[in-house]
Motif scaffolding. Structure first.
Motif, PDB file in Angstrom:
ATOM      1  N   SER A 172       0.857  -1.184   0.000  1.00  0.00           N
ATOM      2  CA  SER A 172       0.000   0.000   0.000  1.00  0.00           C
ATOM      3  C   SER A 172       0.892   1.232   0.000  1.00  0.00           C
ATOM      4  O   SER A 172       2.124   1.126  -0.024  1.00  0.00           O
ATOM      5  CB  SER A 172      -0.902   0.000   1.246  1.00  0.00           C
ATOM      6  N   ALA A 173       0.260   2.402   0.047  1.00  0.00           N
ATOM      7  CA  ALA A 173       1.033   3.640   0.058  1.00  0.00           C
ATOM      8  C   ALA A 173       1.894   3.741   1.319  1.00  0.00           C
ATOM      9  O   ALA A 173       3.036   4.204   1.272  1.00  0.00           O
ATOM     10  CB  ALA A 173       0.083   4.837  -0.040  1.00  0.00           C
ATOM     11  N   SER A 174       1.359   3.328   2.466  1.00  0.00           N
ATOM     12  CA  SER A 174       2.113   3.390   3.722  1.00  0.00           C
ATOM     13  C   SER A 174       3.153   2.280   3.828  1.00  0.00           C
ATOM     14  O   SER A 174       4.205   2.458   4.437  1.00  0.00           O
ATOM     15  CB  SER A 174       1.162   3.308   4.918  1.00  0.00           C
ATOM     16  N   TYR A 175       2.827   1.132   3.229  1.00  0.00           N
ATOM     17  CA  TYR A 175       3.732  -0.025   3.278  1.00  0.00           C
ATOM     18  C   TYR A 175       3.942  -0.517   1.843  1.00  0.00           C
ATOM     19  O   TYR A 175       3.249  -1.416   1.378  1.00  0.00           O
ATOM     20  CB  TYR A 175       3.131  -1.137   4.141  1.00  0.00           C
ATOM     21  N   PRO A 176       4.906   0.069   1.128  1.00  0.00           N
ATOM     22  CA  PRO A 176       5.060  -0.200  -0.314  1.00  0.00           C
ATOM     23  C   PRO A 176       5.286  -1.671  -0.659  1.00  0.00           C
ATOM     24  O   PRO A 176       4.893  -2.115  -1.741  1.00  0.00           O
ATOM     25  CB  PRO A 176       6.286   0.644  -0.697  1.00  0.00           C
ATOM     26  N   LEU A 177       5.915  -2.428   0.239  1.00  0.00           N
ATOM     27  CA  LEU A 177       6.162  -3.843  -0.043  1.00  0.00           C
ATOM     28  C   LEU A 177       5.269  -4.760   0.788  1.00  0.00           C
ATOM     29  O   LEU A 177       5.429  -5.978   0.748  1.00  0.00           O
ATOM     30  CB  LEU A 177       7.641  -4.188   0.217  1.00  0.00           C
ATOM     31  N   GLY A 178       4.353  -4.191   1.552  1.00  0.00           N
ATOM     32  CA  GLY A 178       3.464  -4.994   2.376  1.00  0.00           C
ATOM     33  C   GLY A 178       3.986  -5.172   3.797  1.00  0.00           C
ATOM     34  O   GLY A 178       4.972  -4.537   4.207  1.00  0.00           O
ATOM     35  N   GLN A 179       3.310  -6.026   4.555  1.00  0.00           N
ATOM     36  CA  GLN A 179       3.639  -6.285   5.956  1.00  0.00           C
ATOM     37  C   GLN A 179       3.776  -7.785   6.187  1.00  0.00           C
ATOM     38  O   GLN A 179       3.196  -8.593   5.462  1.00  0.00           O
ATOM     39  CB  GLN A 179       2.547  -5.706   6.870  1.00  0.00           C
ATOM     40  N   ASP A 180       4.542  -8.145   7.240  1.00  0.00           N
ATOM     41  CA  ASP A 180       4.797  -9.564   7.498  1.00  0.00           C
ATOM     42  C   ASP A 180       3.811 -10.130   8.514  1.00  0.00           C
ATOM     43  O   ASP A 180       2.755  -9.543   8.770  1.00  0.00           O
ATOM     44  CB  ASP A 180       6.247  -9.766   7.937  1.00  0.00           C
ATOM     45  N   ASP A 181       4.191 -11.270   9.115  1.00  0.00           N
ATOM     46  CA  ASP A 181       3.268 -11.983  10.003  1.00  0.00           C
ATOM     47  C   ASP A 181       2.985 -11.249  11.309  1.00  0.00           C
ATOM     48  O   ASP A 181       2.052 -11.600  12.032  1.00  0.00           O
ATOM     49  CB  ASP A 181       3.818 -13.377  10.323  1.00  0.00           C
ATOM     50  N   LEU A 182       3.786 -10.227  11.633  1.00  0.00           N
ATOM     51  CA  LEU A 182       3.551  -9.418  12.827  1.00  0.00           C
ATOM     52  C   LEU A 182       3.158  -7.986  12.478  1.00  0.00           C
ATOM     53  O   LEU A 182       3.164  -7.107  13.342  1.00  0.00           O
ATOM     54  CB  LEU A 182       4.796  -9.407  13.723  1.00  0.00           C
TER      55      LEU A 182
END
Length: 309
Positions: free
Chosen positions: A68-78
């Protein structure tokens, strides 16, 4: 022709290093790789300034969040920012690579120099030890040793883990790779020293009363620069790949420290559902190792005396 004109017409001489650098600049793949390596080093050094988030900051509402715009590569399991962890992971992976390469190259150069120069019993003893180390199954042994150290209750290991905190796993991995990574350089250096020690300039130095130490360090060691630099370059890529393999199997760099290897390990169980999680650290490992290998190829060609003209 005057003396001045003769001096002007005389061809300009270049040192071995200057010739090697000129040849390296003509090796396109090596120069592109060098530029990429410099870029990665800058990313690692400037990580606190360019990382958009704290790499260990958890956002449980965004677990496995898509890019997303805030997390360009996405987020992990946490819910941690994948881009920030990738940037900080470059610090650990590159530090492991360079530390292992420098230390193992120094050890290998010293052992190879001693074996090749003194010969006889010294050469036999060192060569047999090198052969013994090369016969060991390195990957299974690395897994066993790293696992034992990680769970050891010995006072020394416990104190090390307490004093270094999360970084203790980094120090342990570097030490293990150095112990099992110097033999290739030692064999290369030994072979080169066996060739160099019989050349005329070495005999001349001995005839002038030069000691063994002076012959080794002033006359032989400088001529090993090319082979040592090439070996160290390949060792960086090998150490990065080895650290990634151990961390992927759960025996390498331990959380919360971020490395490309343990980022892959965290994503292995959900690779089909969230393919972007292993994609980016895998891509970073691939391009970085390729860059060091291409640079090593360029350096090997540059220092090759048969292709100097």
């Amino acid at each position: 022709m005057t003396t001045t004109a003769a001096a002007t017409a005389a061809p300009k001489s270049y040192s071995t290093i200057q010739i090697a650098l000129r040849k390296l600049r003509r090796h396109k793949a090596a120069m592109v790789s060098l530029a990429f390596i410099v870029l990665m080093l800058l990313v690692a050094l400037l990580a606190p300034l360019i990382a958009p988030h704290d790499p260990n900051a958890q956002d449980l509402a965004g677990v496995y969040g898509r890019p997303s715009a805030s997390y360009p590569l996405g987020q992990d399991d946490l819910g941690r920012d994948l881009l920030s962890r990738l940037i900080y992971g470059s610090r650990v992976s590159l530090m492991v690579g360079f530390a292992v390469a420098v230390a193992s190259t120094l050890v290998g150069t010293l052992m190879g120099l001693l074996a090749g120069f003194f010969g006889g019993r010294t050469d036999s003893l060192i060569s047999r030890f090198i052969e013994f180390m090369l016969c060991l199954p390195d990957i299974p042994l690395l897994l066993v040793i790293s696992g034992i150290i990680a769970s050891s209750d010995k006072a020394f290991i416990v104190n090390l883990r307490q004093n270094l905190g999360p970084s203790s796993s980094v120090v342990i991995i570097i030490t293990i790779f150095v112990v099992f990574g110097w033999m290739g350089t030692a064999r290369l250096v030994r072979g080169e020293v066996l060739r160099l020690r019989n050349l005329e300039y070495v005999d001349a130095a001995r005839a002038l009363g030069a000691s063994n130490n002076r012959v080794m360090w002033r006359h032989l060691a400088p001529n090993l620069l090319g082979i040592v630099v090439v070996s160290a370059t390949f060792a960086v890529g090998g150490a990065i790949l080895g650290e990634a393999a151990l961390s992927f199997l759960g025996f390498g760099i331990q959380p919360p420290v971020s490395s490309w290897g343990n980022m892959l390990s965290n994503a292995q169980e959900v690779v089909l559902q969230y393919p972007w999680l292993p994609f980016y650290p895998g891509l970073a490992i691939l391009f970085t190792v390729l860059a060091f290998n291409f640079l090593g190829d360029g350096l090997r060609d540059a220092f090759d005396p048969r292709a100097r003209h």
